[in-house]
Every structure is written in C-alpha cells, then in structure tokens.
Design an enzyme around this catalytic site. Sequence first.
Site, PDB file in Angstrom:
ATOM      1  N   HIS A 152      36.281   8.251  34.870  1.00 24.51           N
ATOM      2  CA  HIS A 152      35.258   8.199  35.898  1.00 24.51           C
ATOM      3  C   HIS A 152      35.632   7.330  37.127  1.00 24.51           C
ATOM      4  O   HIS A 152      36.080   6.266  36.483  1.00 24.51           O
ATOM      5  CB  HIS A 152      33.966   7.812  35.288  1.00 24.51           C
ATOM      6  CG  HIS A 152      33.383   9.002  34.274  1.00 24.51           C
ATOM      7  ND1 HIS A 152      32.966   8.759  32.992  1.00 24.51           N
ATOM      8  CD2 HIS A 152      33.265  10.269  34.698  1.00 24.51           C
ATOM      9  CE1 HIS A 152      32.660   9.831  32.582  1.00 24.51           C
ATOM     10  NE2 HIS A 152      33.113  10.852  33.307  1.00 24.51           N
ATOM     11  N   ASP A 194      34.212   5.585  39.262  1.00 23.15           N
ATOM     12  CA  ASP A 194      33.531   4.357  39.273  1.00 23.15           C
ATOM     13  C   ASP A 194      33.541   3.581  37.803  1.00 23.15           C
ATOM     14  O   ASP A 194      32.660   2.692  37.857  1.00 23.15           O
ATOM     15  CB  ASP A 194      32.054   4.689  39.751  1.00 23.15           C
ATOM     16  CG  ASP A 194      31.450   5.475  38.564  1.00 23.15           C
ATOM     17  OD1 ASP A 194      31.994   6.221  37.800  1.00 23.15           O
ATOM     18  OD2 ASP A 194      30.073   5.709  38.768  1.00 23.15           O
ATOM     19  N   ASN A 215      35.099  14.387  32.635  1.00 23.35           N
ATOM     20  CA  ASN A 215      34.637  14.480  31.359  1.00 23.35           C
ATOM     21  C   ASN A 215      33.615  15.498  30.966  1.00 23.35           C
ATOM     22  O   ASN A 215      33.014  15.548  29.968  1.00 23.35           O
ATOM     23  CB  ASN A 215      34.255  13.059  31.075  1.00 23.35           C
ATOM     24  CG  ASN A 215      34.385  12.823  29.586  1.00 23.35           C
ATOM     25  OD1 ASN A 215      35.328  13.550  28.912  1.00 23.35           O
ATOM     26  ND2 ASN A 215      33.429  11.866  28.763  1.00 23.35           N
ATOM     27  N   HIS A 243      36.225   3.794  29.252  1.00 22.99           N
ATOM     28  CA  HIS A 243      35.057   3.926  30.307  1.00 22.99           C
ATOM     29  C   HIS A 243      34.351   2.666  30.377  1.00 22.99           C
ATOM     30  O   HIS A 243      34.535   1.614  29.847  1.00 22.99           O
ATOM     31  CB  HIS A 243      34.194   4.906  29.695  1.00 22.99           C
ATOM     32  CG  HIS A 243      34.817   6.272  29.837  1.00 22.99           C
ATOM     33  ND1 HIS A 243      34.517   7.338  30.378  1.00 22.99           N
ATOM     34  CD2 HIS A 243      35.533   6.778  28.946  1.00 22.99           C
ATOM     35  CE1 HIS A 243      34.835   8.694  30.266  1.00 22.99           C
ATOM     36  NE2 HIS A 243      35.734   8.254  29.324  1.00 22.99           N
ATOM     37  N   TYR A 254      24.131  10.378  22.879  1.00 23.32           N
ATOM     38  CA  TYR A 254      23.531  11.786  23.629  1.00 23.32           C
ATOM     39  C   TYR A 254      24.855  12.860  23.771  1.00 23.32           C
ATOM     40  O   TYR A 254      25.866  12.405  24.048  1.00 23.32           O
ATOM     41  CB  TYR A 254      22.982  11.444  25.023  1.00 23.32           C
ATOM     42  CG  TYR A 254      24.056  10.715  25.874  1.00 23.32           C
ATOM     43  CD1 TYR A 254      24.758  11.364  26.991  1.00 23.32           C
ATOM     44  CD2 TYR A 254      24.351   9.307  25.719  1.00 23.32           C
ATOM     45  CE1 TYR A 254      25.565  10.566  27.705  1.00 23.32           C
ATOM     46  CE2 TYR A 254      25.022   8.559  26.574  1.00 23.32           C
ATOM     47  CZ  TYR A 254      25.920   9.335  27.576  1.00 23.32           C
ATOM     48  OH  TYR A 254      26.821   8.702  28.499  1.00 23.32           O
ATOM     49  N   GLU A 267      33.824   2.530  25.485  1.00 24.72           N
ATOM     50  CA  GLU A 267      32.974   2.083  26.490  1.00 24.72           C
ATOM     51  C   GLU A 267      33.385   0.690  26.589  1.00 24.72           C
ATOM     52  O   GLU A 267      32.908   0.043  25.405  1.00 24.72           O
ATOM     53  CB  GLU A 267      31.452   2.380  26.219  1.00 24.72           C
ATOM     54  CG  GLU A 267      31.163   3.431  26.160  1.00 24.72           C
ATOM     55  CD  GLU A 267      31.173   4.516  27.578  1.00 24.72           C
ATOM     56  OE1 GLU A 267      31.262   3.536  28.563  1.00 24.72           O
ATOM     57  OE2 GLU A 267      31.075   5.770  27.514  1.00 24.72           O
TER      58      GLU A 267
HETATM   59 ZN   LIG Z   1      32.867   7.102  32.061  1.00 25.57          ZN
END
Ligand SMILES: [Zn+2]
Length: 486
Positions: A130, A132, A191, A231, A291, A313
């Site tokens: 990602h 960002d 993703n 991430h 999720y 993460e």
């Molecule tokens: Zn991500």
Amino acid sequence: MNNLFFFFCLLFASLFKLSFSRGGFPTSINVSGVENCSFAASARHLFADIKVSLAEEMHLKRLEELAKDYMSNSDLENAIMSFNRRCSGISRVYSIGKSVLGVPLWVMEISDKPGKEEAEPAFKYIGNVHGDEPVGRELLILLANWLCDNYMKDPLATLIVDNVHLHILPSMNPDGFSLRKRGNANNIDLNRDFPDQFFHMNDDPGAHQPETKAIMRWLDEMHFTASASLHGGALVANYPWDGTEDKKKYYYGCPDDETFRYMASIYSRSHHNMSLSEEFPGGITNGAYWYPIYGGMQDWNYLHAGCFELTLEISDDKWPNASELPTLFEYNKMSMLNLVASVVKTGIHGRIFSSDEGRPIPASIAIKGLNSTIHARETLADYHRLLVPAGKYEVIATMPGYKSRSTRIVLGEEAMTVDFVMDPAITPINSFLQRGWNCSLPGLHLEVFFILVLILVSVFLCFLLKRRVVLNYPKQRQSKRSVLGV
Ligand SMILES: [Zn+2]
Ligand SMILES: *[C@@H]1O[C@H](CO)[C@@H](O)[C@H](O)[C@H]1NC(C)=O
Ligand SMILES: *[C@@H]1O[C@H](CO)[C@@H](O)[C@H](O)[C@H]1NC(C)=O
Ligand SMILES: *[C@@H]1O[C@H](CO)[C@@H](O)[C@H](O)[C@H]1NC(C)=O
Ligand SMILES: *[C@@H]1O[C@H](CO)[C@@H](O)[C@H](O)[C@H]1NC(C)=O
Ligand SMILES: CC(=O)N[C@H]1CO[C@H](CO)[C@@H](O)[C@@H]1O
C-alpha cells in the site's frame, strides 16, 4: 458550530480509515460514510465537498511534511544499488517488472550464492504494498544492510545467508508511495487485485495491474517456501484465510492453520511488544476473523504456490516521524530474522530421486490429514515443508508415473531431513504386455495379433530412443545423504 463539528467528523472518519491497512474498514465507513454523524447530514449537500477536500488537503500536507524524511523512490533505488555494491559477495539486484508509471520493482537477493539454484528454501519480504504504508520499505533496507554487516559475525545472519535465499522487494507500489495513497497509479488496491478462491472478480489474467502481474510471474519463476508482506496501521501478524465464502466475519483457518499460527507467533513473540496486544491475543490474528478481504496476496501465495505467507502490520501509525524508523527497526529486527530463519530451523526438508536412474524428480509432498500439497522444485527436486515442531507426521510423496511413498516421522524441535527414492510405477506398456500374453492372446485373430505386435515394437523403439536421450543427460549427483524413503 455545526459545521465545525461536521469537520471533526470528517477528520475522525478519515483517521479511522487510516488505521486499517490490510483492507478498508469491514463495514462501509468511508469518507462519505460520515452521514452517520447524522446531525451533519443536512449540511452535507452544502458543505461536504468543500470539507472533504479541505480535510484531505490538510492530511496530504502533513504527509508531505513527514515524507520529507523518508526515502523517495530514487533514494530507495540508490539505497538498493549501494547495498548491492557494498555487499556484492552475498547479494544481487534484479527487477521483476515495472509499476504503472514505469518505476522498476527492484529486488535484492541475499544469499552466499545469489542467483544460483541451490537445494535451499527461499523466502521473500515485500514492503509498501500500500503506497501510504512506507515503514516496511525503510525497514527492509535496514534489514538488508544489517545482514550484510553481520554475516560471519552473528550466528543468525550467517545461518540465513548460508542456508536461505532471501529475496527482498522493498516497494511493490512505488507509484502509490509517491502519490501518498494506498492504491497504485490506477487507484487499484494491489492487495485486492489477486485471483480469489471464492469470488471471480480477478480471474481475467490480462486485467491485473502491472505490479500484481510482476508478483504473479515472480511466484511462478521462483520457488518460495514462505514470505511476508509488511503493512502499517495496526500491530499484528495476520495469517490465512483472509476471506470467507459467505463474506461473513469469523475464524476461518486454512488446512495449515496450526503451522500458520506457529509462524505468526514467531513474529509476534520476537517483536518488542506485538504479543502484548490487547486487541489481538498473542499479537496474531486469522485474517477472516479480523475482517474478510478478497483478492489478497496472502491467500493467493498459499493457494497458488504453496508459499506460506503472512501479512504483517508493523506499526499502528502508518507515517511515524522518520526519526522513529531506527527504533521501529529494532522492534522488528528479531522478528524479521527469526521468521526467515524458521524456514531452515523447522519443518522437513529433502530431495526426491527416482530409484532407476537417481534423477531428481519434482514430486508433490503432502502430510496425512492436512489437505494441502507443496511441490518440490522442478530442477533440483528439493522440498521444504513447514510444520509445527514436536509432532508426529506421515509424509507422502507422489509423482505421476511413480509409486507413491510415505514415511512416518517424529519431528522434534529441530528441522529434519527426509529424502525420498521413488520407484517407477508399472507403465501402461508393461501392463498391456502382461495382459496380452497372459489372457487375451488365445482369443485373438492372427492379423489383430500381428498389428498389435507392430504397434508394440514401434512403441518400444520410441521408448528406447527417449531413454537414450534421458541417459545422455549428465548424471545428477546421487544423494550422499541418508536416504529415508521407506
Ligand atoms: Zn496495507
Ligand atoms: C461509502 O459509503 C456509503 C454508505 O455509507 C456507500 O453508499 C458508498 O457506496 C461507499 N462508497 C465507497 C466508494 O465505498
Ligand atoms: C520529527 O521529529 C523531530 C524531532 O524528533 C522534529 O524536529 C520534526 O519536526 C518532526 N517532523 C515532523 C514532520 O513532524
Ligand atoms: C508497543 O510499544 C509502542 C512504543 O513503545 C507503543 O506506542 C505501543 O502502544 C505498544 N503497543 C502495545 C500493544 O503494547
Ligand atoms: C481439499 O481442498 C480442496 C481445495 O483446495 C477442496 O476442493 C477439497 O474438497 C478438500 N478436501 C477435503 C477432504 O477437505
Ligand atoms: C456506514 C455506517 O456505519 N452506517 C451505519 C450508520 O448508523 C446506523 C445506525 O445509526 C447503522 O445502522 C449503519 O450501519
């Protein structure tokens, strides 16, 4: 007053969105979803557009300020190249393709024999999926340099360099990074762009983004045992499955759930404080339980390539002040190293040979009771099967044209070598011959018999010719290791 409140609603909603990185928020909270600040709903038509752009502008301005101290894409490229120059003995750099805007997707391979095929597991790290979420790309450069500085000094660095081929793609989404946004230059969340096991939105092979295509090709070319993507926006090690068939949120484990929990725990327990998470017990989570997402890279790795991938993460804050990056590296260093090392320190490893010519044969390896199969590498026929330590397993090798082989093992805390030698199955020609002589011959007419013999002779000639070709190949080294395939 109302307007001010509405503005904070917007800000809150956009912050809320920011804190989730693997996916969007499970329900549909998005910027227009602020209508749930219901008092503001009436003002919405008048002010929404202005407020949204104002909030976004402020957010972007802040990001620009923060990003100043992060590596730009060209800084990143320079860092990769200078790492490679400095550590040329144990690394090589190659590109797996280009982003939409033409930025090369550079990979650093770290190994004592970079670029050479060896009967060793390969591991990959991917950062900045990602755009960002830039912490991963910074940490991966630090990781590569740490390995280079500590090879032959630190036992873990040496173990990794000598026994693993570690491939590091610091940025999968350089365009998203430079645009300070999640998706790529076409605004696609990478993703969500992989083929999905339940839903068919990404089935058209021509329709994937260039970045996605590059990863898909890479997986077909290399033989990865395990991997992780980095991430930001949370602090947790996420493992398959990421999606459920009915789109509902619940724990949905894959066949190798225990092994994945074990791997995710290696990461979280080696981390500064991931395992202390209050939100995620032990600092790990099943993706679908957190999720569900669809079209993710993680599940596709496991399904398509038998590559055990985690989604990591690594910081709650997607854009921490760059001065915190060295600290974040320290927090994650042992986790990153231990996860890579796990592909040699645990599980079963071996090679598979045919009994007649001693050739390596790329058989499939399954574990009884686990509905998943991994494949040995095409050329060297080495396999690397991650498993939870301290267990009893029945390992089954299968290959078309060969009798399958199985062996029971007791796996301790350490990795184990289990080689297989497989016997050719009775070929159709053999069984045809047998049947021909034994039973059907008396009933046959002479001319049928004659034609049959003619066919058999020509088939046999073909067979001989093929055999000669095979025999002319240089003999691969026959295993000097203990051969266990019984
Ligand atoms: Zn991500
Ligand atoms: C945003 O949320 C609203 C409902 O709150 C929904 O109707 C809309 O489709 C969503 N937009 C996107 C892009 O997800
Ligand atoms: C980052 O932190 C330093 C102090 O550690 C500070 O001087 C700098 O302004 C901060 N940068 C941003 C973009 O907030
Ligand atoms: C982990 O440590 C960081 C920095 O000390 C802190 O901000 C964060 O809240 C901690 N998280 C957990 C789950 O303890
Ligand atoms: C094994 O997995 C496949 C999909 O990968 C599925 O089609 C099959 O039904 C599963 N078999 C069992 C026994 O669960
Ligand atoms: C998008 C969203 O979160 N919508 C919610 C708004 O609030 C109502 C109840 O107040 C919920 O039912 C919606 O799901």
